[in-house]
Design a protein around this motif. Structure first.
Motif, PDB file in Angstrom:
ATOM      1  N   TRP A  15      34.036  39.280  39.753  1.00  0.00           N
ATOM      2  CA  TRP A  15      32.628  39.400  39.368  1.00  0.00           C
ATOM      3  C   TRP A  15      32.204  40.866  39.332  1.00  0.00           C
ATOM      4  O   TRP A  15      31.610  41.330  38.357  1.00  0.00           O
ATOM      5  CB  TRP A  15      31.793  38.607  40.367  1.00  0.00           C
ATOM      6  N   LEU A  19      30.522  43.536  36.592  1.00  0.00           N
ATOM      7  CA  LEU A  19      29.243  44.194  36.880  1.00  0.00           C
ATOM      8  C   LEU A  19      29.365  45.715  36.828  1.00  0.00           C
ATOM      9  O   LEU A  19      28.409  46.411  36.487  1.00  0.00           O
ATOM     10  CB  LEU A  19      28.719  43.759  38.250  1.00  0.00           C
ATOM     11  N   LEU A  49      31.480  39.621  29.501  1.00  0.00           N
ATOM     12  CA  LEU A  49      30.389  38.857  30.105  1.00  0.00           C
ATOM     13  C   LEU A  49      30.847  37.444  30.460  1.00  0.00           C
ATOM     14  O   LEU A  49      30.485  36.921  31.513  1.00  0.00           O
ATOM     15  CB  LEU A  49      29.171  38.809  29.180  1.00  0.00           C
ATOM     16  N   THR A  52      32.784  37.724  33.558  1.00  0.00           N
ATOM     17  CA  THR A  52      31.864  38.029  34.654  1.00  0.00           C
ATOM     18  C   THR A  52      31.121  36.772  35.095  1.00  0.00           C
ATOM     19  O   THR A  52      30.935  36.541  36.300  1.00  0.00           O
ATOM     20  CB  THR A  52      30.887  39.138  34.222  1.00  0.00           C
ATOM     21  N   HIS A  53      30.686  35.954  34.131  1.00  0.00           N
ATOM     22  CA  HIS A  53      30.033  34.677  34.469  1.00  0.00           C
ATOM     23  C   HIS A  53      30.985  33.782  35.281  1.00  0.00           C
ATOM     24  O   HIS A  53      30.569  33.164  36.270  1.00  0.00           O
ATOM     25  CB  HIS A  53      29.615  33.916  33.209  1.00  0.00           C
ATOM     26  N   MET A  56      31.383  35.171  38.773  1.00  0.00           N
ATOM     27  CA  MET A  56      30.176  34.895  39.552  1.00  0.00           C
ATOM     28  C   MET A  56      30.134  33.437  39.998  1.00  0.00           C
ATOM     29  O   MET A  56      29.901  33.144  41.174  1.00  0.00           O
ATOM     30  CB  MET A  56      28.925  35.192  38.735  1.00  0.00           C
ATOM     31  N   LEU A  95      22.481  38.497  41.938  1.00  0.00           N
ATOM     32  CA  LEU A  95      22.330  37.477  40.898  1.00  0.00           C
ATOM     33  C   LEU A  95      21.253  37.885  39.895  1.00  0.00           C
ATOM     34  O   LEU A  95      21.403  37.683  38.683  1.00  0.00           O
ATOM     35  CB  LEU A  95      22.008  36.118  41.514  1.00  0.00           C
ATOM     36  N   TYR A  97      20.452  41.002  39.190  1.00  0.00           N
ATOM     37  CA  TYR A  97      21.078  42.087  38.422  1.00  0.00           C
ATOM     38  C   TYR A  97      21.975  41.499  37.324  1.00  0.00           C
ATOM     39  O   TYR A  97      21.949  41.952  36.180  1.00  0.00           O
ATOM     40  CB  TYR A  97      21.891  42.987  39.352  1.00  0.00           C
ATOM     41  N   HIS A  98      22.752  40.492  37.694  1.00  0.00           N
ATOM     42  CA  HIS A  98      23.649  39.839  36.740  1.00  0.00           C
ATOM     43  C   HIS A  98      22.840  39.259  35.576  1.00  0.00           C
ATOM     44  O   HIS A  98      23.220  39.420  34.406  1.00  0.00           O
ATOM     45  CB  HIS A  98      24.430  38.739  37.461  1.00  0.00           C
ATOM     46  N   LEU A 101      21.629  42.015  33.367  1.00  0.00           N
ATOM     47  CA  LEU A 101      22.753  42.540  32.598  1.00  0.00           C
ATOM     48  C   LEU A 101      23.066  41.628  31.417  1.00  0.00           C
ATOM     49  O   LEU A 101      23.309  42.099  30.294  1.00  0.00           O
ATOM     50  CB  LEU A 101      23.970  42.695  33.502  1.00  0.00           C
ATOM     51  N   PRO A 127      24.987  47.777  41.398  1.00  0.00           N
ATOM     52  CA  PRO A 127      25.945  46.923  42.100  1.00  0.00           C
ATOM     53  C   PRO A 127      26.736  47.664  43.180  1.00  0.00           C
ATOM     54  O   PRO A 127      27.147  47.055  44.170  1.00  0.00           O
ATOM     55  CB  PRO A 127      26.862  46.380  41.000  1.00  0.00           C
TER      56      PRO A 127
END
Length: 143
Positions: A15, A19, A49, A52-53, A56, A95, A97-98, A101, A127
């Motif tokens: 994750w 970020l 992304l 990253t999802h 997360m 979360l 911030y994510h 983004l 982050p």
């Protein structure tokens, strides 16, 4: 429990990789003038992304499983002091911030990103600060 912790850490690292690098791709996008470079950066942003999802979702999932294990095995562990509540506050900020983004990536995809490269460079530091706080809270448990 150790397996849960190991996978939580692995997916947390996944994750954070996204970020840390996604804002940098946004900086490159804002500074790029050539349409083909901007197009390539959009593809890179979209793919990163997605990763990253996934990182997360799995970090949060394993974190919840780990928290559930602790609540069943040693309920007092998480409520001794306020370190866990402080950590969860920082995770909620992460979360947020994510989500921000993801919104910036969506704006870039539609060529509507209006943030400067300087702003994005500062945004990229958030982050790091959250990671330092989370690690200190988990390892040191200062309060």
């Amino acid at each position: 429990m150790l397996w849960l912790k190991a996978f939580h850490i692995v997916f947390m690292v996944t994750w954070f990789a996204g970020l840390f690098y996604l804002p940098r791709l946004l900086v490159y996008f804002v500074e790029a003038a050539e349409p083909d470079v901007r197009g390539r950066l959009k593809v890179m942003q979209r793919r990163l992304l997605v990763m990253t999802h996934i990182g997360m979702a799995l970090a949060v999932g394993f974190g919840l499983a780990l928290t559930s294990w602790w609540m069943k095995q040693a309920p007092d562990y998480l409520v001794q002091g306020h370190w866990f509540h402080a950590k969860m506050t920082l995770v909620v900020a992460l979360l947020g911030y994510h989500a921000m983004l993801a919104r910036l990536v969506a704006q870039a995809r539609q060529d509507q990103l209006r943030r400067s490269s300087r702003w994005l460079r500062w945004f990229n530091e958030v982050p790091s600060v959250l990671l330092i706080g989370i690690v200190i809270l988990v390892v040191v448990k200062p309060f």
